[in-house]
Design a protein around this motif. Structure first.
Motif, PDB file in Angstrom:
ATOM      1  N   ASN A  66     -46.237-110.011 -89.161  1.00  0.00           N
ATOM      2  CA  ASN A  66     -45.883-108.646 -88.763  1.00  0.00           C
ATOM      3  C   ASN A  66     -46.543-107.643 -89.693  1.00  0.00           C
ATOM      4  OD1 ASN A  66     -43.781-107.632 -90.918  1.00  0.00           O
ATOM      5  ND2 ASN A  66     -43.160-109.722 -90.408  1.00  0.00           N
ATOM      6  N   VAL A  67     -46.735-106.455 -89.186  1.00  0.00           N
ATOM      7  CA  VAL A  67     -47.304-105.374 -89.986  1.00  0.00           C
ATOM      8  C   VAL A  67     -46.739-104.056 -89.470  1.00  0.00           C
ATOM      9  CG1 VAL A  67     -49.333-105.106 -88.482  1.00  0.00           C
ATOM     10  CG2 VAL A  67     -49.460-104.355 -90.853  1.00  0.00           C
ATOM     11  N   ILE A  68     -46.533-103.120 -90.375  1.00  0.00           N
ATOM     12  CA  ILE A  68     -46.112-101.761 -90.001  1.00  0.00           C
ATOM     13  C   ILE A  68     -47.283-100.819 -90.214  1.00  0.00           C
ATOM     14  CG2 ILE A  68     -44.584 -99.828 -90.524  1.00  0.00           C
ATOM     15  CD1 ILE A  68     -42.461-101.851 -91.335  1.00  0.00           C
ATOM     16  N   MET A  69     -47.691-100.146 -89.159  1.00  0.00           N
ATOM     17  CA  MET A  69     -48.757 -99.139 -89.251  1.00  0.00           C
ATOM     18  C   MET A  69     -48.096 -97.768 -89.375  1.00  0.00           C
ATOM     19  SD  MET A  69     -51.585-100.568 -86.543  1.00  0.00           S
ATOM     20  CE  MET A  69     -50.589-100.196 -85.117  1.00  0.00           C
ATOM     21  N   ASN A  70     -48.358 -97.106 -90.489  1.00  0.00           N
ATOM     22  CA  ASN A  70     -47.718 -95.823 -90.759  1.00  0.00           C
ATOM     23  C   ASN A  70     -48.671 -94.921 -91.545  1.00  0.00           C
ATOM     24  OD1 ASN A  70     -45.842 -93.787 -91.056  1.00  0.00           O
ATOM     25  ND2 ASN A  70     -44.708 -94.801 -92.696  1.00  0.00           N
ATOM     26  N   PRO A  71     -49.196 -93.839 -90.911  1.00  0.00           N
ATOM     27  CA  PRO A  71     -48.890 -93.387 -89.560  1.00  0.00           C
ATOM     28  C   PRO A  71     -49.574 -94.253 -88.505  1.00  0.00           C
ATOM     29  CG  PRO A  71     -50.584 -92.007 -90.517  1.00  0.00           C
ATOM     30  CD  PRO A  71     -50.147 -92.948 -91.605  1.00  0.00           C
ATOM     31  N   ALA A  72     -49.037 -94.177 -87.275  1.00  0.00           N
ATOM     32  CA  ALA A  72     -49.640 -94.892 -86.152  1.00  0.00           C
ATOM     33  C   ALA A  72     -50.155 -93.878 -85.134  1.00  0.00           C
ATOM     34  CB  ALA A  72     -48.631 -95.855 -85.535  1.00  0.00           C
ATOM     35  N   TYR A  73     -49.235 -93.262 -84.371  1.00  0.00           N
ATOM     36  CA  TYR A  73     -49.618 -92.202 -83.434  1.00  0.00           C
ATOM     37  C   TYR A  73     -49.206 -90.854 -84.017  1.00  0.00           C
ATOM     38  CZ  TYR A  73     -50.468 -95.858 -80.020  1.00  0.00           C
ATOM     39  OH  TYR A  73     -50.959 -96.962 -79.382  1.00  0.00           O
ATOM     40  N   VAL A  74     -50.175 -89.992 -84.238  1.00  0.00           N
ATOM     41  CA  VAL A  74     -49.857 -88.672 -84.780  1.00  0.00           C
ATOM     42  C   VAL A  74     -49.344 -87.790 -83.658  1.00  0.00           C
ATOM     43  CG1 VAL A  74     -51.638 -88.953 -86.537  1.00  0.00           C
ATOM     44  CG2 VAL A  74     -52.170 -87.672 -84.465  1.00  0.00           C
ATOM     45  N   HIS A  75     -48.464 -86.853 -84.006  1.00  0.00           N
ATOM     46  CA  HIS A  75     -47.897 -85.924 -83.038  1.00  0.00           C
ATOM     47  C   HIS A  75     -48.771 -84.674 -82.996  1.00  0.00           C
ATOM     48  CE1 HIS A  75     -43.800 -87.976 -83.970  1.00  0.00           C
ATOM     49  NE2 HIS A  75     -44.510 -88.655 -83.089  1.00  0.00           N
ATOM     50  N   ILE A  76     -49.561 -84.571 -81.965  1.00  0.00           N
ATOM     51  CA  ILE A  76     -50.479 -83.444 -81.840  1.00  0.00           C
ATOM     52  C   ILE A  76     -49.745 -82.282 -81.181  1.00  0.00           C
ATOM     53  CG2 ILE A  76     -52.661 -82.647 -80.867  1.00  0.00           C
ATOM     54  CD1 ILE A  76     -53.551 -85.604 -80.892  1.00  0.00           C
ATOM     55  N   VAL A 123     -45.546 -97.765 -86.177  1.00  0.00           N
ATOM     56  CA  VAL A 123     -45.475 -98.849 -85.197  1.00  0.00           C
ATOM     57  C   VAL A 123     -45.337-100.172 -85.921  1.00  0.00           C
ATOM     58  CG1 VAL A 123     -46.782-100.147 -83.458  1.00  0.00           C
ATOM     59  CG2 VAL A 123     -46.711 -97.650 -83.356  1.00  0.00           C
ATOM     60  N   LEU A 124     -44.310-100.915 -85.535  1.00  0.00           N
ATOM     61  CA  LEU A 124     -44.118-102.269 -86.030  1.00  0.00           C
ATOM     62  C   LEU A 124     -44.773-103.219 -85.043  1.00  0.00           C
ATOM     63  CD1 LEU A 124     -42.816-104.572 -87.709  1.00  0.00           C
ATOM     64  CD2 LEU A 124     -40.710-104.186 -86.394  1.00  0.00           C
ATOM     65  N   VAL A 125     -45.652-104.058 -85.534  1.00  0.00           N
ATOM     66  CA  VAL A 125     -46.348-105.030 -84.693  1.00  0.00           C
ATOM     67  C   VAL A 125     -45.927-106.437 -85.090  1.00  0.00           C
ATOM     68  CG1 VAL A 125     -48.575-105.890 -83.890  1.00  0.00           C
ATOM     69  CG2 VAL A 125     -48.331-103.481 -84.517  1.00  0.00           C
ATOM     70  N   PHE A 126     -45.405-107.161 -84.126  1.00  0.00           N
ATOM     71  CA  PHE A 126     -45.151-108.587 -84.312  1.00  0.00           C
ATOM     72  C   PHE A 126     -46.301-109.360 -83.672  1.00  0.00           C
ATOM     73  CE2 PHE A 126     -40.638-107.206 -84.596  1.00  0.00           C
ATOM     74  CZ  PHE A 126     -40.284-107.872 -85.762  1.00  0.00           C
ATOM     75  N   ASN A 127     -46.994-110.155 -84.459  1.00  0.00           N
ATOM     76  CA  ASN A 127     -47.961-111.102 -83.931  1.00  0.00           C
ATOM     77  C   ASN A 127     -47.263-112.446 -83.819  1.00  0.00           C
ATOM     78  OD1 ASN A 127     -50.346-109.456 -83.714  1.00  0.00           O
ATOM     79  ND2 ASN A 127     -50.398-109.420 -85.949  1.00  0.00           N
ATOM     80  N   MET A 128     -47.302-113.054 -82.634  1.00  0.00           N
ATOM     81  CA  MET A 128     -46.515-114.256 -82.373  1.00  0.00           C
ATOM     82  C   MET A 128     -47.359-115.331 -81.704  1.00  0.00           C
ATOM     83  SD  MET A 128     -42.937-112.588 -81.003  1.00  0.00           S
ATOM     84  CE  MET A 128     -41.728-111.986 -82.194  1.00  0.00           C
ATOM     85  N   GLY A 129     -47.312-116.538 -82.271  1.00  0.00           N
ATOM     86  CA  GLY A 129     -48.021-117.669 -81.709  1.00  0.00           C
ATOM     87  C   GLY A 129     -47.045-118.713 -81.187  1.00  0.00           C
ATOM     88  N   PHE A 130     -47.299-119.223 -79.997  1.00  0.00           N
ATOM     89  CA  PHE A 130     -46.388-120.166 -79.354  1.00  0.00           C
ATOM     90  C   PHE A 130     -47.080-121.509 -79.108  1.00  0.00           C
ATOM     91  CE2 PHE A 130     -44.875-115.947 -78.558  1.00  0.00           C
ATOM     92  CZ  PHE A 130     -43.494-116.039 -78.591  1.00  0.00           C
ATOM     93  N   ASP A 131     -46.273-122.521 -78.852  1.00  0.00           N
ATOM     94  CA  ASP A 131     -46.788-123.886 -78.746  1.00  0.00           C
ATOM     95  C   ASP A 131     -47.388-124.212 -77.389  1.00  0.00           C
ATOM     96  OD1 ASP A 131     -44.373-123.769 -77.393  1.00  0.00           O
ATOM     97  OD2 ASP A 131     -43.759-125.802 -77.949  1.00  0.00           O
ATOM     98  N   LYS A 132     -47.139-123.388 -76.377  1.00  0.00           N
ATOM     99  CA  LYS A 132     -47.581-123.697 -75.021  1.00  0.00           C
ATOM    100  C   LYS A 132     -48.278-122.493 -74.390  1.00  0.00           C
ATOM    101  CE  LYS A 132     -43.766-126.933 -74.140  1.00  0.00           C
ATOM    102  NZ  LYS A 132     -42.590-127.215 -73.280  1.00  0.00           N
ATOM    103  N   PRO A 133     -49.017-122.726 -73.319  1.00  0.00           N
ATOM    104  CA  PRO A 133     -49.683-121.614 -72.626  1.00  0.00           C
ATOM    105  C   PRO A 133     -48.711-120.799 -71.788  1.00  0.00           C
ATOM    106  CG  PRO A 133     -50.113-123.669 -71.481  1.00  0.00           C
ATOM    107  CD  PRO A 133     -49.357-124.033 -72.742  1.00  0.00           C
TER     108      PRO A 133
END
Length: 423
Positions: A358-368, A273-283
């Motif tokens: 950003n961060v890549i979680m590997n493994p993220a969800y395992v295939h059961i 899973v690739l996660v983008f953490n994003m901060g913006f200037d307005k609500p």
């Protein structure tokens, strides 16, 4: 070669490993982690006034001893208790989650389709995850949301997954539940209420570290080889550690490799899973904590709003994209796609991105799968006899909560104690 010895050798300094150290109290343990910082995927980033985790980690404790373990040792941390608000983005509308209990919120024709297929659903015994969806919820509910969403989440053919791949975490609902929800909403789940620190999930890691002796913790240590016969672990820096019991939360197939155990690697697959953490200037006017996206024309499967959890003015997002393990990731290109998709969904309006991570979680969800379940049981029985215990989400190759990891750590510690008493 430098040598050490301990009773409990703990591989992995995330919630699972640190919890085990807490339960072992003042006994002889050593903790090793390959990263420069403890916490596993439960790390927090603070940047430009924004607080993000590696991904959304929200704590829902049902057991008193787990609450005590985390909350009694947190110092000077503001903790929010949050009643969850989640939605499904479907055809430019927001439907209450879970989708299957809120089909009455769809347009009339789609609602009738879902209700019709729900009553005429197959009565065959399901053999895999996809068949379970059709059997439980019928064709329309499955194909409108459940199938495309889970394909985005797992990045695999759902026919390959075990029918109980998500266990108690899957939001099951029978016909009566769905009908009752037409009049009186009941979208409760195992995490209907959760707690979260203003300074991020790492505050809980810090609480676990309060009673951990820092002299027994080693970061930046990557395992080179494990000899289960001699009860010895060799690290890449040539440190040699002997143990009485080995507690591992590293991904199970990696543990098997390190122990030179022959196994069929095709039985242990997962996504990243690739996660983008994003901060913006307005609500933002959006009040939800996270939103699910099944539309395959959109890059992400979930978008979460930290600002709605910790009561911040500026919009602060985590955006999750499910990928196959072998997929090549072009961060710059994907970020542009994500920003366009966020605008298409109306999440971005006049806000400007001012901070990113950003961060890549590997493994993220395992295939059961049936194969992984059976092989895991067989392999762990052999390892347990050699005093090797593989636990946690990835060590146990399963879908579980943070609380489950704590409970399992306690159970394994007590099991070892019982076995020692019998000797």
């Amino acid at each position: 070669m430098e040598s050490k010895h301990c009773k409990y050798l703990i591989l992995g300094g995330g919630v699972t490993g640190l919890s085990f150290a807490n339960f072992s109290k003042d006994e002889d343990y050593l903790i090793f982690d390959q990263d420069s910082e403890l916490g596993g995927f439960c790390k927090t980033i603070k940047q430009d006034g924004f607080v993000w985790d590696y991904s959304g980690h929200f704590f829902h404790f049902s057991k008193d001893f787990v609450k005590k373990l985390f909350l009694e040792k947190i110092k000077d941390a503001e903790i929010f208790t949050v009643k969850k608000r989640t939605k499904v983005f479907y055809k430019k509308k927001l439907i209450d989650f879970p989708f299957q209990k809120n089909i009455h919120q769809l347009d009339k024709e789609e609602f009738i389709d879902c209700l019709h297929d729900l009553y005429l659903k197959s009565k065959d015994e399901p053999k895999n995850f996809l068949e379970m969806l059709y059997t439980k919820f019928g064709k329309s509910i499955t194909e409108k949301f459940l199938k495309p969403y889970n394909e985005k989440l797992y990045s695999c053919d759902l026919n390959s997954l075990d029918m109980d791949a998500m266990g108690r975490f899957f939001p099951y609902a029978n016909v009566d539940d769905i009908i009752k929800n037409f009049k009186q909403a009941d979208n409760s789940s195992y995490n209907s209420t959760f707690i979260y620190p203003r300074n991020g999930a790492f505050e809980f890691i810090k609480s676990l570290l309060v009673d951990v002796n820092p002299e027994r913790v080693f970061t930046d240590h990557r395992v080179k080889h494990i000899d289960t016969s001699d009860k010895t672990v060799i690290f890449e820096n040539d440190l040699r550690v002997t143990y009485e019991h080995l507690i591992s939360s590293i991904p199970f197939p990696k543990l098997l490799d390190l122990c030179n155990v022959n196994f069929d690697k095709s039985k242990y697959t997962s996504n990243k899973v690739l996660v983008f953490n994003m901060g913006f200037d307005k609500p933002t006017d959006i009040k939800d904590h996270w939103i699910y996206f099944s539309d395959k024309s959109l890059s992400f499967y979930r978008v979460g709003f930290y600002n709605n959890i910790i009561d911040e003015d500026r919009m602060s997002l985590y955006v999750e994209i499910g990928l196959k393990t072998e997929d090549i990731v072009d961060i710059s290109s994907l970020e542009k796609i994500v920003l366009m998709d966020l605008k298409r969904c109306g999440i971005i309006q006049d806000q400007t991105l001012i901070s990113r991570h950003n961060v890549i979680m590997n493994p993220a969800y395992v295939h059961i799968t049936k194969e992984s379940i059976n092989d895991f049981k067989c392999k762990t029985q052999t390892l347990n006899k050699k005093n090797v215990y593989s636990i946690g989400r990835y060590g146990g190759w399963k879908y579980c909560s943070i609380e489950d990891n704590v409970v399992e750590s306690k159970e394994i510690y007590e099991l070892i104690g019982e076995r020692e008493e019998m000797v």
